[in-house]
Design a protein around this motif. Structure first.
Motif, PDB file in Angstrom:
ATOM      1  N   TYR A 174       1.157 -26.453 -13.746  1.00 48.50           N
ATOM      2  CA  TYR A 174       1.107 -24.558 -13.675  1.00 48.50           C
ATOM      3  C   TYR A 174       1.920 -23.898 -12.024  1.00 48.50           C
ATOM      4  N   ILE A 175       2.473 -22.837 -12.317  1.00 48.67           N
ATOM      5  CA  ILE A 175       3.346 -23.065 -11.435  1.00 48.67           C
ATOM      6  C   ILE A 175       2.832 -21.591 -10.800  1.00 48.67           C
ATOM      7  N   ILE A 176       2.752 -21.574  -9.140  1.00 51.06           N
ATOM      8  CA  ILE A 176       2.270 -20.263  -8.302  1.00 51.06           C
ATOM      9  C   ILE A 176       3.539 -19.778  -7.884  1.00 51.06           C
ATOM     10  N   PRO A 177       4.490 -18.674  -8.518  1.00 50.69           N
ATOM     11  CA  PRO A 177       5.376 -18.337  -8.125  1.00 50.69           C
ATOM     12  C   PRO A 177       5.056 -16.971  -6.155  1.00 50.69           C
ATOM     13  N   HIS A 178       5.985 -17.628  -5.519  1.00 49.45           N
ATOM     14  CA  HIS A 178       5.970 -16.154  -4.738  1.00 49.45           C
ATOM     15  C   HIS A 178       6.208 -14.864  -5.761  1.00 49.45           C
ATOM     16  N   GLN A 179       5.484 -13.568  -5.782  1.00 51.20           N
ATOM     17  CA  GLN A 179       5.968 -12.320  -6.872  1.00 51.20           C
ATOM     18  C   GLN A 179       7.195 -11.697  -6.030  1.00 51.20           C
ATOM     19  N   LYS A 190       4.108 -21.359 -18.353  1.00 51.86           N
ATOM     20  CA  LYS A 190       3.884 -21.815 -17.190  1.00 51.86           C
ATOM     21  C   LYS A 190       3.821 -21.884 -15.729  1.00 51.86           C
ATOM     22  N   TYR A 191       4.106 -20.480 -15.706  1.00 53.27           N
ATOM     23  CA  TYR A 191       3.877 -19.575 -13.887  1.00 53.27           C
ATOM     24  C   TYR A 191       3.638 -18.525 -14.500  1.00 53.27           C
ATOM     25  N   PHE A 192       3.300 -17.788 -13.145  1.00 51.58           N
ATOM     26  CA  PHE A 192       2.428 -17.118 -13.251  1.00 51.58           C
ATOM     27  C   PHE A 192       3.384 -15.914 -12.975  1.00 51.58           C
ATOM     28  N   ASP A 193       3.430 -14.427 -13.474  1.00 55.45           N
ATOM     29  CA  ASP A 193       4.483 -13.094 -13.188  1.00 55.45           C
ATOM     30  C   ASP A 193       3.569 -12.070 -13.266  1.00 55.45           C
ATOM     31  N   ARG A 194       3.314 -11.673 -12.438  1.00 59.86           N
ATOM     32  CA  ARG A 194       2.651  -9.855 -12.041  1.00 59.86           C
ATOM     33  C   ARG A 194       3.203  -8.617 -11.699  1.00 59.86           C
ATOM     34  N   VAL A 195       4.065  -8.890 -11.580  1.00 57.09           N
ATOM     35  CA  VAL A 195       5.611  -8.380 -10.406  1.00 57.09           C
ATOM     36  C   VAL A 195       5.412  -6.401 -10.591  1.00 57.09           C
ATOM     37  N   ARG A 196       4.869  -6.354 -12.430  1.00 61.86           N
ATOM     38  CA  ARG A 196       4.610  -4.888 -12.697  1.00 61.86           C
ATOM     39  C   ARG A 196       4.258  -4.933 -13.081  1.00 61.86           C
ATOM     40  N   ASP A 197       2.994  -5.800 -12.108  1.00 61.71           N
ATOM     41  CA  ASP A 197       1.229  -4.492 -11.953  1.00 61.71           C
ATOM     42  C   ASP A 197       0.908  -4.636 -10.704  1.00 61.71           C
ATOM     43  N   ALA A 221      -8.390  -8.517  -1.719  1.00 63.83           N
ATOM     44  CA  ALA A 221      -8.784  -6.811  -0.883  1.00 63.83           C
ATOM     45  C   ALA A 221      -7.198  -6.011  -1.663  1.00 63.83           C
ATOM     46  N   VAL A 222      -7.120  -5.269  -2.993  1.00 68.47           N
ATOM     47  CA  VAL A 222      -6.520  -4.187  -2.433  1.00 68.47           C
ATOM     48  C   VAL A 222      -6.520  -2.801  -2.061  1.00 68.47           C
ATOM     49  N   PRO A 223      -5.913  -1.943  -1.466  1.00 69.52           N
ATOM     50  CA  PRO A 223      -6.219  -0.958  -1.623  1.00 69.52           C
ATOM     51  C   PRO A 223      -6.752  -0.080  -2.730  1.00 69.52           C
ATOM     52  N   GLU A 224      -7.671   1.150  -2.816  1.00 71.75           N
ATOM     53  CA  GLU A 224      -7.942   1.947  -3.650  1.00 71.75           C
ATOM     54  C   GLU A 224      -7.142   2.630  -4.485  1.00 71.75           C
ATOM     55  N   ASN A 225      -5.900   2.890  -3.732  1.00 73.26           N
ATOM     56  CA  ASN A 225      -4.892   4.175  -4.054  1.00 73.26           C
ATOM     57  C   ASN A 225      -3.632   2.834  -4.898  1.00 73.26           C
ATOM     58  N   THR A 226      -3.190   3.508  -6.028  1.00 74.18           N
ATOM     59  CA  THR A 226      -1.526   2.862  -6.183  1.00 74.18           C
ATOM     60  C   THR A 226      -0.807   4.292  -6.902  1.00 74.18           C
ATOM     61  N   VAL A 227       1.001   3.962  -7.255  1.00 72.03           N
ATOM     62  CA  VAL A 227       0.810   4.647  -7.079  1.00 72.03           C
ATOM     63  C   VAL A 227       2.135   4.057  -8.075  1.00 72.03           C
ATOM     64  N   LYS A 228       2.622   4.667  -8.927  1.00 70.21           N
ATOM     65  CA  LYS A 228       3.322   4.291  -9.850  1.00 70.21           C
ATOM     66  C   LYS A 228       4.348   5.131  -9.920  1.00 70.21           C
ATOM     67  N   TYR A 257       0.482  -0.504  -4.862  1.00 70.94           N
ATOM     68  CA  TYR A 257      -1.053  -0.700  -4.314  1.00 70.94           C
ATOM     69  C   TYR A 257      -0.150  -0.193  -2.859  1.00 70.94           C
ATOM     70  N   ARG A 258      -0.690   1.263  -2.232  1.00 67.48           N
ATOM     71  CA  ARG A 258      -0.663   1.265  -1.028  1.00 67.48           C
ATOM     72  C   ARG A 258      -1.929   2.183  -0.441  1.00 67.48           C
ATOM     73  N   MET A 259      -2.203   2.182   0.561  1.00 66.87           N
ATOM     74  CA  MET A 259      -3.422   2.634   1.876  1.00 66.87           C
ATOM     75  C   MET A 259      -2.333   3.498   2.665  1.00 66.87           C
ATOM     76  N   THR A 260      -4.055   4.824   1.894  1.00 71.42           N
ATOM     77  CA  THR A 260      -3.633   5.765   2.476  1.00 71.42           C
ATOM     78  C   THR A 260      -4.664   5.836   3.769  1.00 71.42           C
TER      79      THR A 260
END
Lengths: 309, 309
Positions: B233-238, B256-263, B12-19, B26-29
């Protein structure tokens, strides 16, 4: 049996004491921190065990309260006693029973061969957050730190059984609500200032404890086939002056359990290991004795660990 | 192999996002708390696994930061999902790698027969303590919670090897000093106000990480006889945008690894399990795949867990 053996222990309390009637409490004064006490306890435990820090394969911080929000307590203590080494360090927290939970986890890790020798450090500084207006808790707690070195052994010593339960109907009876994620330091104001003090609803804690402990203990004995006669000595959490009352209700004779609430008060996560340390130093328990670490914690959590010392 | 199987997961993530440029966080309000997210993630994990809370034998809170100083996070979450039940609940904290440490511990507990089915909940709310004047960290972190149900299995899935190290020369590079025992909320003043914000010395963290990670990983592979080719497959800390750079240095190809730091940014203790959750949901990993959970944490701690999904 998960074969592990306690080969060394240490303990430290602040020099400063305060008295409330016939009750003595240990309280840190300016400049001293829990890390200082933890370092002292760890060094005594290492010296007592006759090994060096280089022989330690894991450091567990088994504490009820964080020193800082980040990083974990064990990493901060690592800096004092193991800087330059790569010994893993993490915390296990079940509030006042953190030492019991950490000891139990250590027994699984060692018996599985993941680590050979583990240093467990437990301690808290209640004095940092006691509310002078809540007399019951203000006059109860002490600051202290303890350390134990446990290692793999072929036979003779080890954990026979353990059980832990959490009853969250009591989760708000023992709290320190402020200072962390849910209520940050920045949110403190004149109205909610008391939320940043430790808050214990003593009557509620005692009622829930009196209701749950006998059931919990009976379940443990039934599930394991252990009888009270099998337990040579009980090392209970020094929760409050009601310890004697609870033990009487459980039918445990006075000579069969450790009680020093008058001299020490409640040392939070250090209470059980301090009682164990003192029982060892005073010769109340000896190799081969079947002992039980037993206590309640904020949660409400109840934990028991039955072992051969 | 310590035979355990992931049978359900939730996030679960907060609904609110900031860019921040092309980066989403994702940031809680106001009003929302980490417990709300944790409850939502836990309920999804239970539903996904097809079991009820009554089938859970232990709840572990594997988080980097405390919700309250007392009691532990797991007890507070217990109230939301298990009130009236006696399921034990405690926390394991190795900062950002808390999920990996908790998962590892769960594998020992389950393979020893102490518990059959364990619910691990990881999550943090960085937004509560981010310093708007420290741009690097202010623009990096997200709030999130995750939950995993793991259970005993005869064969097929499980943890093959795990290793963790702490290098406390980096203990002050990633800190949240204020709010707890060493620097209480009451001690906050105009001069030390920044100590109550999260503080990351990004350059120092990156340098120590770049120095220690290759040695750590090489030691792990040497000690276990595993090769990089054995890992599907590697699941690294983002951890940060430097993830790609670190992986390139380690010779791990992008696919071979997961990267979604941008998102997502860095979700602290939720980062690795969120990457694992998403890899499962998106079909990036399938039953029988040999995967590695791998990350760095405040400490500096490095942790790897090699398993068959």
């Amino acid at each position: 049996m998960r074969n592990i053996r306690i080969i060394g222990c240490g303990a430290a309390v602040p020099e400063n004491t305060v008295k409330f009637g016939d009750q003595t409490r240990y309280r840190m004064t300016g400049g001293e921190t829990l890390i200082d006490l933890a370092e002292k306890a760890a060094k005594e435990a290492l010296e007592d065990s006759g090994i060096g820090i280089g022989d330690i394969d894991l450091i567990i911080g088994g504490m009820a309260t964080p020193l800082q929000a980040i990083p974990c307590n064990a990493a901060l203590i690592h800096e004092r006693i193991a800087k330059g080494l790569s010994i893993p360090a993490f915390d296990i927290n079940s509030s006042c029973t953190s030492f019991v939970t950490a000891f139990d986890m250590a027994s699984f890790l060692i018996s599985a061969g993941q680590y050979k020798t583990i240093l467990i450090i437990s301690g808290d500084t209640a004095s940092a957050a006691l509310n002078p207006n809540q007399r019951e808790s203000y006059e109860l707690f002490s600051d202290a730190a303890t350390a134990f070195v446990v290692t793999a052994c072929g036979s003779g010593s080890g954990v026979i059984n353990s059980k832990q339960c959490t009853y969250s109907e009591g989760v708000h009876d023992t709290e320190l609500r402020g200072g962390c994620g849910l209520l940050t330091s920045f949110a403190m104001n004149e109205k909610n200032r008391d939320d940043y003090y430790f808050d214990m609803k003593g009557g509620r804690v005692l009622r829930l404890t009196a209701k749950k402990v006998p059931v919990f203990l009976n379940d443990f004995l039934t599930e394991t086939g252990i009888t009270m006669d099998d337990i040579d000595y009980i090392i209970p959490h020094q929760a409050s002056k009601a310890l004697g009352l609870i033990m009487e209700r459980l039918g445990v004779p006075e000579k069969k359990y450790f009680d020093r609430v008058r001299d020490w008060g409640n040392m939070i996560s250090a209470a059980i290991p301090m009682a164990l340390y003192t029982s060892i130093r005073e010769g109340r328990i000896k190799r081969g004795d079947r002992i039980a670490l037993f206590g309640t914690a904020a949660g409400l959590t109840i934990s028991i660990l039955y072992m051969v010392y």
